[in-house]
Design a protein around this motif. Structure first.
Motif, short mmCIF file in Angstrom:
data_model
loop_
_atom_site.label_atom_id
_atom_site.label_comp_id
_atom_site.label_asym_id
_atom_site.label_seq_id
_atom_site.Cartn_x
_atom_site.Cartn_y
_atom_site.Cartn_z
N THR A 33 -6.17 -27.84 23.45
CA THR A 33 -7.22 -26.85 23.69
C THR A 33 -6.99 -25.66 22.77
O THR A 33 -6.05 -24.89 22.94
CB THR A 33 -7.20 -26.37 25.14
N PHE A 34 -7.84 -25.53 21.76
CA PHE A 34 -7.70 -24.47 20.78
C PHE A 34 -8.68 -23.34 21.10
O PHE A 34 -9.72 -23.55 21.71
CB PHE A 34 -7.97 -24.99 19.37
N ALA A 35 -8.35 -22.17 20.60
CA ALA A 35 -9.23 -21.03 20.79
C ALA A 35 -10.31 -21.00 19.72
O ALA A 35 -10.16 -21.57 18.64
CB ALA A 35 -8.42 -19.73 20.74
N GLY A 36 -11.43 -20.34 20.02
CA GLY A 36 -12.47 -20.11 19.03
C GLY A 36 -13.15 -21.37 18.57
O GLY A 36 -13.26 -22.35 19.31
N GLN A 37 -13.59 -21.38 17.33
CA GLN A 37 -14.38 -22.48 16.80
C GLN A 37 -13.60 -23.78 16.70
O GLN A 37 -14.20 -24.85 16.62
CB GLN A 37 -14.93 -22.11 15.42
N ALA A 38 -12.27 -23.70 16.73
CA ALA A 38 -11.48 -24.93 16.66
C ALA A 38 -11.73 -25.81 17.86
O ALA A 38 -11.38 -26.99 17.85
CB ALA A 38 -10.00 -24.59 16.56
N GLY A 39 -12.35 -25.26 18.90
CA GLY A 39 -12.64 -26.04 20.09
C GLY A 39 -13.52 -27.25 19.83
O GLY A 39 -13.52 -28.20 20.62
N ILE A 40 -14.26 -27.27 18.73
CA ILE A 40 -15.10 -28.41 18.42
C ILE A 40 -14.28 -29.66 18.15
O ILE A 40 -14.81 -30.78 18.19
CB ILE A 40 -16.02 -28.13 17.21
#
Length: 304
Positions: free
Chosen positions: A232-239
Motif C-alpha cells: 500500500t503506497f501513498a499518493g499516486q503510487a496507489g494505482i
C-alpha cells in the motif's frame, strides 16, 4: 577467443573481494578490472563455461542497449598457463557508487532495504529500479540465460540520470540447463525454497525477482510473496497496488505458475501515467538495434 595470460597483466591495487575471488584494478587500463578466483575455487572453475560467456557477450542486449549498459560482463578470460584463473570486465564507476562518509562503494541492492547512511530513493524511484531489473532479467530469459544468484550484493543501482541497474558477478549467469562457471550459489535468505540445492532455472529466477521486488518496495528485509507484503503506497503510487498484489500472490504459488519478468516489467512501467510526463530517455549508448525480423535471439548453447 579473447584470453590473456595472468603474467601479462599489469595488476594494480585490490579494490574488492568476495567469497569466490578478489577484484583488482589494471594499472595500465583504469576502466578495466580483473576478477581472480581464490585458490580453493580454481579447481571448480569451468573454463569452457567462462569462455562461452565471453563469446556471447556481444549478443546480449536489453531493450536495444548493449550489455555494458546493464552488466559487468566478462570480456576476456585470464589464464595462468593452461588453467583458467579469472576474467577481465569493465569497472563499475559512477553513478553506481554510494558515499559512506569520506569513502565510496558500490550502491548494492541491499542498500534499498538497509539504507544506513545512504540517501534512500523514494517509492517512485524504487518502482522504476525494479522495472529496470525486471526488464534486464526478461532480456536474459528471452536469450536462454538464467541469472541464478539474485541477491542484494550482485545488483548495483543508480537513479542518475534515470533509475537503472547494473548486474554484478555475471560469471554466475549461465545458459538454462547447462553448467555454469562455478557450482550454483544461493545467498542465504534469498533462495527459492522449491529449488534448494538444484541448478538455477528461469522459474527460480522469477521467484527471486518477486522476492526482491517485495523487499525493495516495502523496505522490509523479511518480505516475501507468501507473507503478503504490504504494497500500500501513498499518493499516486496507489494505482500499482492492485496489479502488484495480484502478481505477488501468483508468485507465492507453485513453480510453473509464477509471473514472468516481462509481466513484472509491464506492471512496474508506471513512468508515463504516474509521472504525468513522457518516459525518461536512457543515456546514449551504441546499440545493435533490433533484428530486421524483430525476432528474439535463440537460446544460447555452448559450443561443443
Amino acid at each position: 577467443m579473447n584470453e590473456i595470460q595472468l603474467s601479462d597483466l599489469s595488476l594494480g591495487r585490490h579494490i574488492a573481494q568476495g567469497s569466490q575471488g578478489r577484484i583488482i584494478e589494471l594499472a595500465d587500463h583504469p576502466g578495466t578490472v580483473a576478477k581472480l578466483y581464490r585458490t580453493r575455487e580454481l579447481g571448480l572453475v569451468d573454463g569452457r563455461a567462462l569462455a562461452e560467456l565471453v563469446r556471447i557477450r556481444g549478443l546480449v542486449e536489453s531493450e536495444g542497449l548493449l550489455v555494458d549498459h546493464f552488466a559487468a560482463w566478462p570480456h576476456t578470460v585470464v589464464l595462468d598457463g593452461l588453467r583458467t584463473a579469472g576474467f577481465l570486465m569493465q569497472r563499475v564507476h559512477e553513478p553506481f557508487l554510494a558515499g559512506f562518509g569520506p569513502a565510496t562503494a558500490l550502491a548494492e541492492l541491499g542498500l534499498l532495504v538497509d539504507t544506513g547512511d545512504v540517501r534512500s530513493p523514494g517509492i517512485y524511484e524504487r518502482v522504476l529500479l525494479m522495472r529496470a531489473l525486471a526488464a534486464v532479467m526478461d532480456a536474459l530469459h528471452r536469450q536462454g540465460l538464467v541469472l541464478g544468484d539474485l541477491s542484494p550484493r550482485n545488483i548495483a543501482w543508480s537513479v542518475s540520470p534515470i533509475p537503472r541497474v547494473m548486474l554484478l558477478d555475471c560469471d554466475g549467469i549461465r545458459p538454462a540447463g547447462e553448467d555454469g562457471v562455478l557450482p550454483p550459489a544461493d545467498t542465504r535468505g534469498w533462495e527459492d525454497p522449491t529449488n534448494l540445492g538444484l541448478p538455477p532455472t528461469a522459474d527460480s529466477d522469477r521467484f527471486k525477482l518477486a522476492l526482491t521486488i517485495a523487499r525493495v518496495l516495502t523496505g522490509d528485509r523479511n518480505a516475501a510473496p507468501a507473507l503478503r507484503p504490504d504494497l500500500t503506497f501513498a499518493g499516486q503510487a496507489g494505482i500499482l497496488v492492485g496489479p502488484l498484489t495480484r502478481l505477488m500472490d501468483q508468485a507465492a504459488g507453485p513453480p510453473g505458475l509464477r509471473p514472468t519478468a516481462s509481466q513484472w516489467a509491464t506492471v512496474l512501467d508506471a513512468r508515463s501515467p504516474w509521472a504525468g510526463a513522457a518516459p525518461p530517455v536512457p543515456p546514449a549508448m551504441p546499440s545493435r538495434g533490433p533484428s530486421p525480423s524483430g525476432e528474439i535471439l535463440r537460446p544460447f548453447r555452448r559450443s561443443r
